[in-house]
Design a protein around this motif. Structure first.
Motif, PDB file in Angstrom:
ATOM      1  N   ALA A  95     -53.703  23.754 -10.104  1.00  0.00           N
ATOM      2  CA  ALA A  95     -53.460  22.787  -9.036  1.00  0.00           C
ATOM      3  C   ALA A  95     -51.720  22.821  -8.567  1.00  0.00           C
ATOM      4  CB  ALA A  95     -53.603  21.523  -9.578  1.00  0.00           C
ATOM      5  N   VAL A  96     -51.731  22.788  -7.353  1.00  0.00           N
ATOM      6  CA  VAL A  96     -50.217  22.988  -6.770  1.00  0.00           C
ATOM      7  C   VAL A  96     -50.012  21.882  -5.678  1.00  0.00           C
ATOM      8  CG1 VAL A  96     -49.074  24.593  -5.477  1.00  0.00           C
ATOM      9  CG2 VAL A  96     -51.170  25.520  -6.978  1.00  0.00           C
ATOM     10  N   ILE A  97     -48.832  21.443  -5.739  1.00  0.00           N
ATOM     11  CA  ILE A  97     -48.306  20.620  -4.681  1.00  0.00           C
ATOM     12  C   ILE A  97     -48.299  21.399  -3.303  1.00  0.00           C
ATOM     13  CG2 ILE A  97     -46.690  19.143  -6.092  1.00  0.00           C
ATOM     14  CD1 ILE A  97     -44.382  20.771  -5.504  1.00  0.00           C
ATOM     15  N   PRO A  98     -48.636  20.605  -2.240  1.00  0.00           N
ATOM     16  CA  PRO A  98     -48.834  21.262  -0.986  1.00  0.00           C
ATOM     17  C   PRO A  98     -47.587  22.097  -0.647  1.00  0.00           C
ATOM     18  CG  PRO A  98     -49.448  18.786  -1.160  1.00  0.00           C
ATOM     19  CD  PRO A  98     -48.718  19.116  -2.350  1.00  0.00           C
ATOM     20  N   THR A  99     -46.249  21.692  -0.835  1.00  0.00           N
ATOM     21  CA  THR A  99     -45.168  22.327  -0.438  1.00  0.00           C
ATOM     22  C   THR A  99     -45.090  23.766  -1.154  1.00  0.00           C
ATOM     23  OG1 THR A  99     -43.802  21.178  -1.633  1.00  0.00           O
ATOM     24  CG2 THR A  99     -44.170  20.419   0.623  1.00  0.00           C
ATOM     25  N   ALA A 100     -45.958  23.859  -2.198  1.00  0.00           N
ATOM     26  CA  ALA A 100     -45.512  25.238  -2.828  1.00  0.00           C
ATOM     27  C   ALA A 100     -46.857  26.139  -2.600  1.00  0.00           C
ATOM     28  CB  ALA A 100     -45.486  24.807  -4.548  1.00  0.00           C
ATOM     29  N   LEU A 101     -47.760  25.724  -1.960  1.00  0.00           N
ATOM     30  CA  LEU A 101     -48.943  26.630  -1.787  1.00  0.00           C
ATOM     31  C   LEU A 101     -48.624  27.928  -1.472  1.00  0.00           C
ATOM     32  CD1 LEU A 101     -51.359  23.863  -0.272  1.00  0.00           C
ATOM     33  CD2 LEU A 101     -51.672  25.010  -2.369  1.00  0.00           C
ATOM     34  N   GLU A 162     -35.988  24.694  -4.479  1.00  0.00           N
ATOM     35  CA  GLU A 162     -36.694  24.254  -3.229  1.00  0.00           C
ATOM     36  C   GLU A 162     -35.441  23.910  -2.286  1.00  0.00           C
ATOM     37  OE1 GLU A 162     -40.741  22.170  -2.455  1.00  0.00           O
ATOM     38  OE2 GLU A 162     -39.164  20.588  -2.288  1.00  0.00           O
ATOM     39  N   ARG A 163     -35.317  24.319  -0.936  1.00  0.00           N
ATOM     40  CA  ARG A 163     -34.255  23.957  -0.289  1.00  0.00           C
ATOM     41  C   ARG A 163     -35.168  23.401   1.187  1.00  0.00           C
ATOM     42  NH1 ARG A 163     -31.144  26.638  -3.600  1.00  0.00           N
ATOM     43  NH2 ARG A 163     -29.045  25.971  -4.090  1.00  0.00           N
ATOM     44  N   TYR A 164     -34.437  22.689   1.887  1.00  0.00           N
ATOM     45  CA  TYR A 164     -35.110  22.136   2.906  1.00  0.00           C
ATOM     46  C   TYR A 164     -34.263  22.327   4.400  1.00  0.00           C
ATOM     47  CZ  TYR A 164     -36.440  19.682  -1.032  1.00  0.00           C
ATOM     48  OH  TYR A 164     -36.873  19.173  -2.256  1.00  0.00           O
ATOM     49  N   THR A 236     -40.583  18.199  11.565  1.00  0.00           N
ATOM     50  CA  THR A 236     -40.903  17.793  10.333  1.00  0.00           C
ATOM     51  C   THR A 236     -40.091  18.418   9.282  1.00  0.00           C
ATOM     52  OG1 THR A 236     -42.757  17.883   8.558  1.00  0.00           O
ATOM     53  CG2 THR A 236     -42.265  19.944  10.047  1.00  0.00           C
ATOM     54  N   ILE A 237     -39.912  18.104   8.275  1.00  0.00           N
ATOM     55  CA  ILE A 237     -38.772  18.563   7.176  1.00  0.00           C
ATOM     56  C   ILE A 237     -39.781  19.214   6.068  1.00  0.00           C
ATOM     57  CG2 ILE A 237     -37.298  18.012   5.451  1.00  0.00           C
ATOM     58  CD1 ILE A 237     -36.620  15.303   7.068  1.00  0.00           C
ATOM     59  N   LEU A 238     -39.518  20.422   6.048  1.00  0.00           N
ATOM     60  CA  LEU A 238     -40.257  21.539   4.940  1.00  0.00           C
ATOM     61  C   LEU A 238     -39.380  22.241   4.088  1.00  0.00           C
ATOM     62  CD1 LEU A 238     -42.877  22.934   7.465  1.00  0.00           C
ATOM     63  CD2 LEU A 238     -43.292  20.968   5.734  1.00  0.00           C
ATOM     64  N   ALA A 242     -42.153  27.118   2.216  1.00  0.00           N
ATOM     65  CA  ALA A 242     -43.315  26.486   2.811  1.00  0.00           C
ATOM     66  C   ALA A 242     -43.296  26.734   4.394  1.00  0.00           C
ATOM     67  CB  ALA A 242     -43.338  24.967   2.696  1.00  0.00           C
ATOM     68  N   ALA A 243     -42.011  26.672   4.809  1.00  0.00           N
ATOM     69  CA  ALA A 243     -41.910  26.848   6.382  1.00  0.00           C
ATOM     70  C   ALA A 243     -41.889  28.241   6.935  1.00  0.00           C
ATOM     71  CB  ALA A 243     -40.509  26.159   6.847  1.00  0.00           C
TER      72      ALA A 243
END
Length: 296
Positions: A95-101, A162-164, A236-238, A242-243
Motif C-alpha cells: 500500500a502506497v501514499i498517492p504521492t509516492a506511486l 520528498e521536496r516540493y 498544484t503542489i506536488l 510525483a511531478a
C-alpha cells in the motif's frame, strides 16, 4: 484454530459480522459459529453481542493482539518453508501514499527481475490506512512518510526525501523563478484531500507562511489534480518525484517552492516482527539499496 483466529481478526477489523464473513469468503453463520467455538476453546467471551456487533470485550482486545501475532507468525512459517522448497515466490501486498506511486517501480522493477516468481499488488492508500492495514495483516508492507506523524511499532527503511514544486501550465507567470510558500495566497490551487498526510504537510507549510488554504479542487488522486491544472489557470503542489512523470514532454512546468525548502522522508514500513519472511526480508534489502544509491 488458525482459521478461527483469522475470522476473529476480520470481525475486529470490519466491526460487522456480515462484512467480516464476506471478507473471509464464508457465510455469516459459519463465521459466527467459528467465533463461538474460539470463545469456548479460550474459555472467555471475546465479542459483545446483541442484535448486532457491539465491539470486543476486554478479553477480546487482549486476544486480538495474540491473534494477529499468531496468524502473522503462521504465515511467516509457511512462506519460510515454501522459500526453502521453491526459492522466493508468492505475493507481496503493498500500500502506497498517492504521492509516492511513481516511486514504486524503483522498488519493484529490480526486485522482480531478480525474483521472477514474486508478484506485487499495489494499492493507493492514505498514511493512516497503511498503518491500519499493516496492523490487521491486510498488507505486507507500505510506502509512506516516516518523519511527520507517529508510526507506532513498525520496521522502517528510509528511501528518499520528498521536496516540493509548484506545478502549473507552462505559461503560468509564477513559473519564471523560484516561488515562496507565502506567494501562493492568491493562487487558485488544486490539492489532495485533507485526510492525506501530504495535504496536512502542505497546509502546515502554507500556514507557517501566513497563507490560508482554500483550494477550489480537492481529490485523492494526483491524476485528477494534474488534469485540472492542464485545463485552466489552476496550480498544484506536488513532490518532485510525483511531478516528474507529468512534466516530461507536456504543457506543464514546475518551479521549486522555497522559504522553507521543505523536505520529508518517505520510506518502506513493515510489521515489527522477526524473523521476517524471506520475501519481505528481500524487499527490505531492496529498499535499503535504493536508500544507499539515492533515488531522488
Amino acid at each position: 484454530m488458525i482459521d478461527k483466529l483469522e475470522m476473529f481478526i476480520a470481525l475486529a477489523r470490519e466491526e460487522h459480522f456480515g462484512r467480516a464473513a464476506a471478507a473471509q469468503g464464508v457465510t455469516q453463520p459459519t463465521l459466527s459459529a467459528a467465533i463461538k467455538q474460539l470463545e469456548d476453546q479460550l474459555g472467555v467471551m471475546l465479542v459483545w453481542r446483541g442484535s448486532r456487533y457491539r465491539g470486543l470485550t476486554p478479553e477480546g482486545q487482549r486476544a486480538l493482539d495474540w491473534a494477529r501475532r499468531i496468524v502473522g507468525d503462521t504465515r511467516s512459517l509457511r512462506q519460510e518453508m515454501r522459500a526453502a522448497r521453491e526459492g522466493l515466490s508468492g505475493d507481496i501486498r503493498l500500500a502506497v501514499i498517492p504521492t509516492a506511486l511513481t516511486v514504486v517501480s524503483d522498488l519493484t522493477a529490480g526486485f522482480t527481475e531478480k525474483h521472477p516468481n514474486v508478484r506485487f499488488s499495489v494499492q493507493s492508500k492514505t498514511s493512516a490506512e497503511i498503518l491500519d492495514m499493516l496492523e490487521n495483516l491486510e498488507i505486507d508492507a507500505g510506502l509512506t512518510y516516516l518523519d511527520n506523524e507517529p508510526l507506532g511499532r513498525v520496521t522502517t527503511v528510509p528511501i528518499y526525501d520528498e521536496r516540493y514544486v509548484l506545478v502549473a501550465r507552462a505559461d503560468h507567470p509564477l513559473l519564471s523563478g523560484p516561488v515562496r510558500w507565502g506567494d501562493l495566497g492568491d493562487v487558485p490551487l488544486c490539492l489532495l484531500t485533507p485526510d492525506m498526510q501530504n495535504r496536512r504537510i502542505i497546509n502546515q507549510h502554507l500556514a507557517e507562511a501566513g497563507v490560508d488554504v482554500d483550494p477550489q479542487i480537492e481529490s485523492t488522486s494526483v491524476v485528477v489534480l494534474v488534469s485540472h491544472v492542464l485545463r485552466s489557470n489552476w496550480a498544484t503542489i506536488l513532490p518532485v518525484r510525483a511531478a516528474e512523470i507529468f512534466l516530461a514532454g507536456s504543457e506543464l512546468g514546475s518551479v521549486p517552492l522555497i522559504k522553507p525548502d521543505a523536505s520529508h522522508t518517505v520510506g518502506l514500513v513493515a510489521p515489527h516482527r522477526e524473523p521476517f519472511t524471506p520475501v519481505l526480508a528481500a524487499l527490505l534489502a531492496r529498499a535499503r539499496g535504493l536508500s544507499e544509491i539515492g533515488i531522488a
